[in-house]
Write a protein that holds these residues in place. Structure first.
Motif, mmCIF file in Angstrom:
data_model
loop_
_atom_site.group_PDB
_atom_site.id
_atom_site.type_symbol
_atom_site.label_atom_id
_atom_site.label_comp_id
_atom_site.label_asym_id
_atom_site.label_seq_id
_atom_site.Cartn_x
_atom_site.Cartn_y
_atom_site.Cartn_z
ATOM 1 N N HIS A 202 0.831 -1.213 0.000
ATOM 2 C CA HIS A 202 0.000 0.000 0.000
ATOM 3 C C HIS A 202 0.861 1.257 0.000
ATOM 4 C CE1 HIS A 202 -3.656 2.315 0.708
ATOM 5 N NE2 HIS A 202 -3.002 2.980 1.662
ATOM 6 N N GLN A 203 1.923 1.282 0.788
ATOM 7 C CA GLN A 203 2.816 2.429 0.835
ATOM 8 C C GLN A 203 3.541 2.607 -0.507
ATOM 9 O OE1 GLN A 203 5.341 1.649 4.170
ATOM 10 N NE2 GLN A 203 3.722 1.987 5.695
ATOM 11 N N GLY A 204 3.908 1.492 -1.123
ATOM 12 C CA GLY A 204 4.549 1.584 -2.436
ATOM 13 C C GLY A 204 3.622 2.169 -3.485
ATOM 14 N N GLN A 205 2.345 1.827 -3.423
ATOM 15 C CA GLN A 205 1.378 2.391 -4.368
ATOM 16 C C GLN A 205 1.262 3.908 -4.194
ATOM 17 O OE1 GLN A 205 -1.956 -0.043 -3.243
ATOM 18 N NE2 GLN A 205 -1.736 -1.384 -5.023
ATOM 19 N N ILE A 206 1.288 4.373 -2.962
ATOM 20 C CA ILE A 206 1.203 5.810 -2.711
ATOM 21 C C ILE A 206 2.444 6.522 -3.254
ATOM 22 C CG2 ILE A 206 1.151 7.566 -0.891
ATOM 23 C CD1 ILE A 206 -0.572 5.708 0.751
ATOM 24 N N GLN A 226 -8.075 11.189 -2.980
ATOM 25 C CA GLN A 226 -9.007 10.295 -3.674
ATOM 26 C C GLN A 226 -8.552 8.848 -3.571
ATOM 27 O OE1 GLN A 226 -8.798 12.278 -7.480
ATOM 28 N NE2 GLN A 226 -10.875 13.119 -7.243
ATOM 29 N N PHE A 227 -7.249 8.645 -3.713
ATOM 30 C CA PHE A 227 -6.723 7.286 -3.613
ATOM 31 C C PHE A 227 -6.996 6.696 -2.230
ATOM 32 C CE2 PHE A 227 -3.264 4.316 -2.598
ATOM 33 C CZ PHE A 227 -3.387 3.408 -3.650
ATOM 34 N N ASN A 228 -6.727 7.489 -1.179
ATOM 35 C CA ASN A 228 -6.973 6.989 0.176
ATOM 36 C C ASN A 228 -8.458 6.763 0.440
ATOM 37 O OD1 ASN A 228 -4.294 6.894 1.036
ATOM 38 N ND2 ASN A 228 -4.276 9.075 1.533
ATOM 39 N N GLU A 229 -9.291 7.536 -0.259
ATOM 40 C CA GLU A 229 -10.736 7.355 -0.084
ATOM 41 C C GLU A 229 -11.205 6.053 -0.720
ATOM 42 O OE1 GLU A 229 -14.963 9.529 -1.287
ATOM 43 O OE2 GLU A 229 -13.019 10.486 -1.734
#
Length: 253
Positions: A202-206, A226-229
């Motif tokens: 998940h951190q890598g995607q961010i 938006q991504f975190n939502e």
């Protein structure tokens, strides 16, 4: 070859002038039961590399760049086989005359190949010919034990054994088990390891999303909010949709 007074022909030169003994060459260069492949006329044409002994393959590789330059390495022609036979049998030979004959033969043929470039440059320099070339090629990789084990060792050759090189053996088929092993229950440590891996993904995607925002046109990709939502962590995600579209994805609960 011009001989000086009192000089005699080397053993290899005398051997090369004698009628070819095919069986003698096969016995020296080939694994048991293998030999020359016959051509269309029924005459000995070549020996396949896979049929050569380990020692014959090592001398063949050495000869390709140092004695008889060639790019064809999958088999030995009759002339090449006679050369390798002389090397394996430790026949005295005039190496200088052999290389000179190879260079002359290439120069007089219609081939674009040029063998022994480093040697030719060195000979020209020794005669005062100016050369501005600073590039010299060498054998790569080096012909050492690791190279021989990987490229020259023939498992069917019972005479030479290389330590560390193992023959492939068929594994005996195991009888099917009559009792099925009970399914393993994941421990809390397994769940913690899985959670840590998911967090890392998940951190890598961010991080990737942040990098894309630096090079992408404005408003062309989703923002971090938006991504975190859409991909909440931890917790459940709401349906993924856009203002101008209907429902596009639903994460199962």
């Amino acid at each position: 070859m011009v001989l000086a007074e009192g000089e005699s022909l080397p053993a290899y030169s005398r051997y090369f002038r004698m009628p070819t003994n095919i069986r003698e060459i096969e016995a020296a260069l080939c694994i048991p039961g293998r030999g020359f492949v016959l051509n269309a006329e029924g005459h000995p044409g070549k020996i396949l590399r896979k049929d050569l002994t380990t020692l014959a393959q090592v001398w063949s590789v050495l000869s390709y760049s140092n004695l008889a330059s060639t790019s064809h390495t999958s088999d030995l022609t009759l002339d090449k086989a006679r050369l390798i036979f002389g090397l394996v049998s430790q026949l005295d030979m005039n190496v200088g005359a052999l290389i000179s004959g190879q260079i002359t033969s290439m120069a007089q043929s219609n081939s674009f190949r040029l063998g022994f470039p480093a040697l030719i440059i060195a000979l020209c320099r020794s005669r005062g010919v100016a050369s501005h070339s600073l590039v010299f090629e060498r054998l790569s990789p080096v012909i050492n034990l690791a190279y021989i084990r990987k490229n020259c060792w023939n498992p069917a050759d019972l005479i030479i054994t290389i330590r560390g090189a193992r023959r492939v053996r068929a594994m005996p088929a195991e009888a099917p088990s009559t009792s099925a092993a009970p399914p393993s229950t994941p421990s809390s440590a397994d769940f913690q390891c899985l959670e840590a891996m998911l967090q890392s993904i998940h951190q890598g995607q961010i991080v990737l999303l942040q990098s894309l925002q630096l090079v992408a046109p404005p408003n062309s990709i989703s923002s971090i909010e938006q991504f975190n939502e859409w991909v909440a962590w931890p917790g459940t995600q709401p349906p993924l949709h856009r203002k101008d579209e209907g429902l596009t994805a639903q994460v199962p609960q």
